[in-house]
Design a protein around this motif. Structure first.
Motif, PDB file in Angstrom:
ATOM      1  N   ALA A   1       0.842  -1.206   0.000  1.00 37.62           N
ATOM      2  CA  ALA A   1       0.000   0.000   0.000  1.00 37.62           C
ATOM      3  C   ALA A   1       0.873   1.250   0.000  1.00 37.62           C
ATOM      4  O   ALA A   1       0.549   2.240  -0.665  1.00 37.62           O
ATOM      5  CB  ALA A   1      -0.941   0.000   1.200  1.00 37.62           C
ATOM      6  N   ALA A   2       1.989   1.196   0.725  1.00 36.64           N
ATOM      7  CA  ALA A   2       2.921   2.333   0.708  1.00 36.64           C
ATOM      8  C   ALA A   2       3.488   2.541  -0.699  1.00 36.64           C
ATOM      9  O   ALA A   2       3.641   3.681  -1.152  1.00 36.64           O
ATOM     10  CB  ALA A   2       4.058   2.105   1.707  1.00 36.64           C
ATOM     11  N   ARG A   3       3.762   1.449  -1.388  1.00 37.79           N
ATOM     12  CA  ARG A   3       4.284   1.559  -2.753  1.00 37.79           C
ATOM     13  C   ARG A   3       3.248   2.160  -3.698  1.00 37.79           C
ATOM     14  O   ARG A   3       3.575   3.022  -4.518  1.00 37.79           O
ATOM     15  CB  ARG A   3       4.727   0.190  -3.265  1.00 37.79           C
TER      16      ARG A   3
ATOM     17  N   VAL B   1       1.570   9.559  -5.532  1.00 41.54           N
ATOM     18  CA  VAL B   1       2.328  10.787  -5.260  1.00 41.54           C
ATOM     19  C   VAL B   1       3.115  11.194  -6.498  1.00 41.54           C
ATOM     20  O   VAL B   1       3.171  12.377  -6.854  1.00 41.54           O
ATOM     21  CB  VAL B   1       3.261  10.599  -4.035  1.00 41.54           C
ATOM     22  N   VAL B   2       3.711  10.223  -7.178  1.00 40.82           N
ATOM     23  CA  VAL B   2       4.436  10.516  -8.426  1.00 40.82           C
ATOM     24  C   VAL B   2       3.491  11.152  -9.434  1.00 40.82           C
ATOM     25  O   VAL B   2       3.809  12.182 -10.045  1.00 40.82           O
ATOM     26  CB  VAL B   2       5.088   9.247  -9.006  1.00 40.82           C
TER      27      VAL B   2
ATOM     28  N   SER C   1       9.336   7.552  -6.866  1.00 39.19           N
ATOM     29  CA  SER C   1       9.455   6.546  -7.932  1.00 39.19           C
ATOM     30  C   SER C   1      10.279   5.357  -7.466  1.00 39.19           C
ATOM     31  O   SER C   1       9.961   4.207  -7.786  1.00 39.19           O
ATOM     32  CB  SER C   1      10.077   7.156  -9.184  1.00 39.19           C
ATOM     33  N   LEU C   2      11.345   5.629  -6.730  1.00 42.94           N
ATOM     34  CA  LEU C   2      12.141   4.527  -6.183  1.00 42.94           C
ATOM     35  C   LEU C   2      11.282   3.643  -5.290  1.00 42.94           C
ATOM     36  O   LEU C   2      11.340   2.415  -5.367  1.00 42.94           O
ATOM     37  CB  LEU C   2      13.334   5.072  -5.396  1.00 42.94           C
ATOM     38  N   GLU C   3      10.472   4.273  -4.446  1.00 46.79           N
ATOM     39  CA  GLU C   3       9.585   3.519  -3.559  1.00 46.79           C
ATOM     40  C   GLU C   3       8.500   2.797  -4.352  1.00 46.79           C
ATOM     41  O   GLU C   3       8.294   1.598  -4.185  1.00 46.79           O
ATOM     42  CB  GLU C   3       8.926   4.463  -2.541  1.00 46.79           C
TER      43      GLU C   3
ATOM     44  N   ALA D   1      10.289   0.583  -7.680  1.00 48.60           N
ATOM     45  CA  ALA D   1      11.407  -0.329  -7.419  1.00 48.60           C
ATOM     46  C   ALA D   1      11.361  -0.932  -6.014  1.00 48.60           C
ATOM     47  O   ALA D   1      12.150  -1.817  -5.707  1.00 48.60           O
ATOM     48  CB  ALA D   1      12.730   0.410  -7.624  1.00 48.60           C
ATOM     49  N   GLY D   2      10.467  -0.436  -5.154  1.00 50.39           N
ATOM     50  CA  GLY D   2      10.376  -0.959  -3.802  1.00 50.39           C
ATOM     51  C   GLY D   2      11.522  -0.532  -2.900  1.00 50.39           C
ATOM     52  O   GLY D   2      11.758  -1.136  -1.860  1.00 50.39           O
ATOM     53  N   PHE D   3      12.240   0.517  -3.279  1.00 49.55           N
ATOM     54  CA  PHE D   3      13.361   1.019  -2.492  1.00 49.55           C
ATOM     55  C   PHE D   3      12.923   2.290  -1.781  1.00 49.55           C
ATOM     56  O   PHE D   3      12.753   3.332  -2.418  1.00 49.55           O
ATOM     57  CB  PHE D   3      14.571   1.302  -3.390  1.00 49.55           C
TER      58      PHE D   3
END
Length: 190
Positions: free
Chosen positions: A43-45, A51-52, A156-158, A161-163
């Motif tokens: 859900a955070a991703r 947000v992006v 975008s990383l989050e 890519a899950g980072f």
């Protein structure tokens, strides 16, 4: 005619176990601004993906000269971050869409992770979106767009890519003693 009026009994809630103590929201007024200690990473991703999208829409509005629209979108972005920092996804539209529907559609079953690093990352979003909003309001839209571009990179990383850059910063600060080691910081409570 006798009436047997009975007062409904309150359901008995079993006592919380040690591991469950933090997972349920407190009762009373403290419930409003309670952030969960464990959150759905997926859900955070998906929230980061939203947000992006909103950040890019804000930048596009700014670039085409629709400054009032860019201010409104930037304000919505900022308020969303503030709501997520204060109460997790409870009051935030992006958080609600992500938790209730989008995360499952995009990624499948929830994957739980520690909440404090995610809250820290949302706090960084408050700072970036807030700085961009102030820059926009004082008439520096290019600077505001640059700040939002940095936010787009981190989100975008989050999202894609899950980072979680904010989570990494949280761990780094915790290793240096800036953040208490008692706070759960593992971003992989699975």
């Amino acid at each position: 005619m006798s009436s047997s009026f009975q007062v409904p009994q309150q359901p008995v809630i079993p006592p919380r176990s040690a591991g469950e103590a933090d997972a349920r929201p407190p009762r009373g007024p403290a419930t409003l601004w309670w952030f969960p200690p464990v959150v759905n990473d997926r859900a955070a991703r998906t929230t980061a993906m939203l947000v992006v999208a909103l950040s890019v829409a804000t930048i596009v509005e700014s670039l085409v000269g629709w400054d009032a629209a860019a201010v409104v979108l930037n304000l919505l972005l900022f308020l969303g971050f503030v709501l997520r920092v204060l109460a997790g996804p409870r009051f935030d539209p992006f958080g609600q869409v992500s938790v209730r529907w989008l995360a499952r559609v995009a990624f499948g079953e929830p994957v739980m992770t520690a909440g404090p690093p995610k809250r820290f990352a949302q706090g960084i979003g408050v700072v970036f979106s807030g700085v961009a909003l102030v820059l926009r309001l004082v008439g520096w839209p290019v600077a505001a767009d640059v700040v939002l571009l940095l936010l787009v990179v981190a989100a975008s990383l989050e999202g894609f890519a899950g980072f979680c850059l904010g989570c990494r910063m949280f761990g780094w600060l915790q290793n240096r003693g800036v953040i208490s080691p008692d706070i759960a910081s593992d971003c992989a409570v699975r």
